[in-house]
Scaffold this motif. Structure first.
Motif: not given
Length: 82
Positions: A9-10, A41-49
């Protein structure tokens, strides 16, 4: 943490603010220093910690489709005003 999809988002004061997809009501705030790659900003991502590091995969096709949808909406709004 399981894999989840988010939209960036930002970026504010050294932190990236992601909104969980699809509802985009839940926020994930991550220090930029804990992110393993550059995101925009605006990227669609997949996140894993993993071990305090956030591994981010940019979902290129979804990001491009979202940007195309937004551009189409903007064009329709501009044409509506003419």
């Amino acid at each position: 943490m399981s894999l989840s999809k988010y939209t960036l988002d930002r970026i504010e004061d050294g932190y990236a603010v992601f909104l969980k997809f699809p509802a985009e009501e839940e926020q994930l705030i991550i220090s930029q220093s804990a992110i393993n790659k550059a995101v925009q900003v605006g990227d669609r991502v997949q996140i894993e910690e993993k071990n305090g590091i956030y591994h981010i995969e940019i979902l290129q096709e979804e990001t491009q489709q979202k940007k195309a949808d937004i551009q189409s909406l903007m064009n329709r709004l501009r044409n509506k005003n003419n």
